[in-house]
Write a protein that holds these residues in place. Sequence first.
Motif, PDB file in Angstrom:
ATOM      1  N   VAL A  32     -29.648  -2.882 -22.435  1.00  0.00           N
ATOM      2  CA  VAL A  32     -30.405  -2.847 -20.882  1.00  0.00           C
ATOM      3  C   VAL A  32     -30.108  -4.485 -20.528  1.00  0.00           C
ATOM      4  CG1 VAL A  32     -32.050  -3.225 -19.094  1.00  0.00           C
ATOM      5  CG2 VAL A  32     -31.876  -1.138 -20.760  1.00  0.00           C
ATOM      6  N   GLU A  33     -30.568  -5.599 -21.556  1.00  0.00           N
ATOM      7  CA  GLU A  33     -30.459  -6.904 -21.545  1.00  0.00           C
ATOM      8  C   GLU A  33     -28.800  -6.887 -21.221  1.00  0.00           C
ATOM      9  OE1 GLU A  33     -30.404 -10.560 -20.412  1.00  0.00           O
ATOM     10  OE2 GLU A  33     -32.055  -8.872 -20.185  1.00  0.00           O
ATOM     11  N   ALA A  34     -27.952  -7.050 -22.475  1.00  0.00           N
ATOM     12  CA  ALA A  34     -26.649  -6.683 -22.818  1.00  0.00           C
ATOM     13  C   ALA A  34     -25.755  -6.522 -21.596  1.00  0.00           C
ATOM     14  CB  ALA A  34     -25.920  -6.349 -24.106  1.00  0.00           C
ATOM     15  N   ARG A  35     -26.489  -4.963 -21.232  1.00  0.00           N
ATOM     16  CA  ARG A  35     -25.626  -4.346 -19.874  1.00  0.00           C
ATOM     17  C   ARG A  35     -25.361  -5.629 -18.858  1.00  0.00           C
ATOM     18  NH1 ARG A  35     -27.904   0.610 -20.611  1.00  0.00           N
ATOM     19  NH2 ARG A  35     -28.517   0.187 -18.512  1.00  0.00           N
ATOM     20  N   ARG A  36     -27.080  -5.764 -17.896  1.00  0.00           N
ATOM     21  CA  ARG A  36     -27.578  -6.585 -17.423  1.00  0.00           C
ATOM     22  C   ARG A  36     -26.291  -8.046 -17.877  1.00  0.00           C
ATOM     23  NH1 ARG A  36     -32.027  -7.385 -18.030  1.00  0.00           N
ATOM     24  NH2 ARG A  36     -33.238  -5.778 -17.178  1.00  0.00           N
ATOM     25  N   ASN A  37     -26.468  -8.744 -18.946  1.00  0.00           N
ATOM     26  CA  ASN A  37     -25.152 -10.032 -19.304  1.00  0.00           C
ATOM     27  C   ASN A  37     -23.945  -9.846 -18.343  1.00  0.00           C
ATOM     28  OD1 ASN A  37     -25.645 -12.715 -20.248  1.00  0.00           O
ATOM     29  ND2 ASN A  37     -24.461 -11.665 -21.793  1.00  0.00           N
ATOM     30  N   LEU A  38     -23.470  -8.529 -19.221  1.00  0.00           N
ATOM     31  CA  LEU A  38     -22.294  -8.312 -18.962  1.00  0.00           C
ATOM     32  C   LEU A  38     -21.701  -8.360 -17.723  1.00  0.00           C
ATOM     33  CD1 LEU A  38     -19.088  -7.564 -19.354  1.00  0.00           C
ATOM     34  CD2 LEU A  38     -19.812  -5.286 -20.019  1.00  0.00           C
ATOM     35  N   THR A  39     -22.780  -7.823 -16.602  1.00  0.00           N
ATOM     36  CA  THR A  39     -22.539  -7.520 -15.031  1.00  0.00           C
ATOM     37  C   THR A  39     -22.056  -9.092 -14.028  1.00  0.00           C
ATOM     38  OG1 THR A  39     -23.377  -5.239 -15.029  1.00  0.00           O
ATOM     39  CG2 THR A  39     -23.237  -6.569 -13.192  1.00  0.00           C
ATOM     40  N   ALA A  40     -23.562 -10.024 -15.018  1.00  0.00           N
ATOM     41  CA  ALA A  40     -23.929 -10.986 -14.494  1.00  0.00           C
ATOM     42  C   ALA A  40     -22.315 -12.167 -14.462  1.00  0.00           C
ATOM     43  CB  ALA A  40     -25.060 -11.661 -14.838  1.00  0.00           C
ATOM     44  N   LEU A  41     -21.795 -12.021 -16.185  1.00  0.00           N
ATOM     45  CA  LEU A  41     -20.911 -12.413 -16.178  1.00  0.00           C
ATOM     46  C   LEU A  41     -19.414 -12.455 -14.966  1.00  0.00           C
ATOM     47  CD1 LEU A  41     -21.488 -12.425 -20.188  1.00  0.00           C
ATOM     48  CD2 LEU A  41     -21.149 -15.011 -18.529  1.00  0.00           C
ATOM     49  N   THR A  42     -19.727 -10.743 -15.344  1.00  0.00           N
ATOM     50  CA  THR A  42     -18.613 -10.190 -14.720  1.00  0.00           C
ATOM     51  C   THR A  42     -18.828 -10.714 -13.055  1.00  0.00           C
ATOM     52  OG1 THR A  42     -18.417  -8.663 -15.874  1.00  0.00           O
ATOM     53  CG2 THR A  42     -16.838  -8.472 -13.660  1.00  0.00           C
ATOM     54  N   LEU A  43     -19.491 -10.581 -12.460  1.00  0.00           N
ATOM     55  CA  LEU A  43     -19.592 -10.955 -10.500  1.00  0.00           C
ATOM     56  C   LEU A  43     -19.541 -12.193 -10.789  1.00  0.00           C
ATOM     57  CD1 LEU A  43     -20.824  -9.949  -8.404  1.00  0.00           C
ATOM     58  CD2 LEU A  43     -22.782 -10.070  -9.316  1.00  0.00           C
ATOM     59  N   GLU A  44     -20.161 -13.490 -11.494  1.00  0.00           N
ATOM     60  CA  GLU A  44     -19.802 -14.778 -11.820  1.00  0.00           C
ATOM     61  C   GLU A  44     -18.067 -14.931 -11.732  1.00  0.00           C
ATOM     62  OE1 GLU A  44     -21.149 -18.710 -13.582  1.00  0.00           O
ATOM     63  OE2 GLU A  44     -22.222 -16.608 -14.623  1.00  0.00           O
ATOM     64  N   GLU A  45     -17.185 -14.538 -12.405  1.00  0.00           N
ATOM     65  CA  GLU A  45     -16.137 -14.630 -13.040  1.00  0.00           C
ATOM     66  C   GLU A  45     -15.232 -13.841 -11.416  1.00  0.00           C
ATOM     67  OE1 GLU A  45     -14.035 -13.810 -15.998  1.00  0.00           O
ATOM     68  OE2 GLU A  45     -16.001 -15.414 -17.291  1.00  0.00           O
ATOM     69  N   HIS A  46     -15.733 -12.931 -10.945  1.00  0.00           N
ATOM     70  CA  HIS A  46     -15.127 -12.021  -9.892  1.00  0.00           C
ATOM     71  C   HIS A  46     -14.998 -13.697  -8.297  1.00  0.00           C
ATOM     72  CE1 HIS A  46     -13.340  -9.584  -7.407  1.00  0.00           C
ATOM     73  NE2 HIS A  46     -14.465  -9.833  -6.272  1.00  0.00           N
ATOM     74  N   ILE A  47     -16.400 -13.645  -8.276  1.00  0.00           N
ATOM     75  CA  ILE A  47     -17.237 -14.834  -6.563  1.00  0.00           C
ATOM     76  C   ILE A  47     -16.303 -16.432  -7.653  1.00  0.00           C
ATOM     77  CG2 ILE A  47     -18.759 -16.155  -6.327  1.00  0.00           C
ATOM     78  CD1 ILE A  47     -20.527 -13.316  -7.272  1.00  0.00           C
ATOM     79  N   GLU A  48     -15.968 -16.917  -8.190  1.00  0.00           N
ATOM     80  CA  GLU A  48     -15.440 -17.868  -8.559  1.00  0.00           C
ATOM     81  C   GLU A  48     -14.265 -17.954  -7.894  1.00  0.00           C
ATOM     82  OE1 GLU A  48     -14.521 -21.669  -9.404  1.00  0.00           O
ATOM     83  OE2 GLU A  48     -16.768 -20.827  -9.310  1.00  0.00           O
ATOM     84  N   ARG A  49     -13.309 -16.715  -8.459  1.00  0.00           N
ATOM     85  CA  ARG A  49     -12.209 -15.938  -7.622  1.00  0.00           C
ATOM     86  C   ARG A  49     -11.615 -16.462  -6.559  1.00  0.00           C
ATOM     87  NH1 ARG A  49     -12.353 -12.629 -12.363  1.00  0.00           N
ATOM     88  NH2 ARG A  49     -12.110 -10.836 -11.242  1.00  0.00           N
ATOM     89  N   VAL A  50     -12.438 -15.254  -6.196  1.00  0.00           N
ATOM     90  CA  VAL A  50     -12.533 -15.232  -4.704  1.00  0.00           C
ATOM     91  C   VAL A  50     -12.996 -16.451  -3.963  1.00  0.00           C
ATOM     92  CG1 VAL A  50     -13.753 -14.675  -2.858  1.00  0.00           C
ATOM     93  CG2 VAL A  50     -13.007 -13.022  -5.373  1.00  0.00           C
ATOM     94  N   LEU A  51     -13.931 -17.102  -4.663  1.00  0.00           N
ATOM     95  CA  LEU A  51     -13.949 -18.810  -3.745  1.00  0.00           C
ATOM     96  C   LEU A  51     -13.167 -19.655  -3.383  1.00  0.00           C
ATOM     97  CD1 LEU A  51     -17.845 -19.106  -4.295  1.00  0.00           C
ATOM     98  CD2 LEU A  51     -16.753 -17.973  -2.245  1.00  0.00           C
TER      99      LEU A  51
END
Length: 81
Positions: A32-51
């Motif tokens: 569960v923690e590994a999936r949560r971490n993957l989701t957070a990293l993916t989201l963070e990088e996507h947000i950075e690209r958009v911003l």
Amino acid sequence: MSSAQISPPVARARGRVAALSRSRTPDDPDFVEARRNLTALTLEEHIERVLVKAPPLTDEQAERIAYRLRGGGATSQHQQQ
């Protein structure tokens, strides 16, 4: 599929999820923690690209987005307007 290159942190997180998925149940705390971490990293990088491409957000826009990230629930496009 996106043409964006996968960063090393996301690649490592994906690998960890893949490895754990072979031997763990879906509710295993490490999995569960590994999936949560993957989701957070993916989201963070996507947000950075958009911003990087977008004009600065207003304080109200930033607060609405932060609210959702804190678990404030999703709303439809119609409710946002």
